[in-house]
Design an enzyme around this catalytic site. Structure first.
Site, PDB file in Angstrom:
ATOM      1  N   CYS A   8       0.796  -1.113   0.075  1.00 35.08           N
ATOM      2  CA  CYS A   8      -0.032  -0.012   0.103  1.00 35.08           C
ATOM      3  C   CYS A   8       0.816   1.190  -0.022  1.00 35.08           C
ATOM      4  O   CYS A   8       1.952   1.186  -0.461  1.00 35.08           O
ATOM      5  CB  CYS A   8      -1.103  -0.006   1.231  1.00 35.08           C
ATOM      6  N   ASN A  11       2.525   1.334   4.378  1.00 34.02           N
ATOM      7  CA  ASN A  11       2.664   0.320   4.955  1.00 34.02           C
ATOM      8  C   ASN A  11       2.219   0.165   6.403  1.00 34.02           C
ATOM      9  O   ASN A  11       3.144  -0.416   7.173  1.00 34.02           O
ATOM     10  CB  ASN A  11       4.083  -0.346   4.955  1.00 34.02           C
ATOM     11  N   CYS A  13      -1.372   0.586   7.181  1.00 27.88           N
ATOM     12  CA  CYS A  13      -2.835   0.471   7.508  1.00 27.88           C
ATOM     13  C   CYS A  13      -3.268  -0.799   6.699  1.00 27.88           C
ATOM     14  O   CYS A  13      -3.486  -1.863   7.240  1.00 27.88           O
ATOM     15  CB  CYS A  13      -3.750   1.593   6.798  1.00 27.88           C
ATOM     16  N   ARG A  14      -3.452  -0.813   5.221  1.00 20.98           N
ATOM     17  CA  ARG A  14      -3.953  -1.827   4.698  1.00 20.98           C
ATOM     18  C   ARG A  14      -2.834  -3.096   4.341  1.00 20.98           C
ATOM     19  O   ARG A  14      -3.498  -4.123   4.418  1.00 20.98           O
ATOM     20  CB  ARG A  14      -4.415  -1.354   3.170  1.00 20.98           C
ATOM     21  N   SER A  15      -1.782  -2.640   3.871  1.00 19.92           N
ATOM     22  CA  SER A  15      -1.009  -3.805   3.584  1.00 19.92           C
ATOM     23  C   SER A  15      -0.428  -4.542   4.775  1.00 19.92           C
ATOM     24  O   SER A  15      -0.518  -5.996   4.705  1.00 19.92           O
ATOM     25  CB  SER A  15       0.369  -3.500   2.708  1.00 19.92           C
ATOM     26  N   ASP A 122      -8.004   3.952   1.334  1.00 17.87           N
ATOM     27  CA  ASP A 122      -6.977   4.036   2.233  1.00 17.87           C
ATOM     28  C   ASP A 122      -7.852   4.689   3.416  1.00 17.87           C
ATOM     29  O   ASP A 122      -8.447   5.757   3.292  1.00 17.87           O
ATOM     30  CB  ASP A 122      -5.997   5.283   1.783  1.00 17.87           C
TER      31      ASP A 122
END
Length: 150
Positions: A8, A11, A13-15, A122
């Site tokens: 993401c 690195n 939140c999402r990933s 995001d």
């Protein structure tokens, strides 16, 4: 061993969520899952506390993960690279050296919505609900990825 990278922007939140979710679905003896960001904003940082909280809610612990930036050598290290949105896709592809590198990169939600190129939003600037929604999207995509790989 199959190596999979989740990417993401920062690195945090999402990933890291995607990394934790997919790790929970695949045997670590056969799969190595990591995550990275296309930007260097959060190198060395822990995941966002809201990502940690939503992961914990579903029985996952991602507190030991640390942010790192995607680099060209990741194309050599990983078999598959899943990106969270179109911007991440473009940033990773810019670093690709050849068609083999490009072939490794996929938008993660294309696992659910074939060739629709939807973004995982995001959640960083939103509230807790955004993290919950992102978790559910990634969990569904990771179910499909794990099924394909088993």
């Amino acid at each position: 061993m199959t190596k999979i990278l989740m990417v993401c922007l920062g690195n945090i939140c999402r990933s890291p969520l995607a990394e934790g979710i997919l790790k929970s679905k695949l045997p670590e003896d056969y799969f190595f899952i990591d995550s990275a960001g296309t930007a260097n904003y959060h190198v060395g940082n822990s995941p966002d506390k809201r990502s940690v909280a939503v992961a914990r809610k579903y029985g996952l612990d991602i507190t030991n993960l640390r942010g790192r930036q995607f680099n060209i050598s990741d194309f050599d290290e990983f078999d598959m690279i899943y990106v969270m949105d179109e911007s991440n896709f473009k940033n990773v592809i810019k670093l690709a050296r050849n068609d083999d590198d490009i072939a490794k990169v996929k938008l993660i939600l294309n696992e659910i919505y074939n060739n629709q190129n939807y973004d995982v939003p995001d959640p960083y600037y939103g509230g807790d609900e955004g993290f919950e929604n992102v978790y559910k999207m990634l969990d569904e995509a990771c179910d499909i990825i794990a099924e394909k790989l088993k």
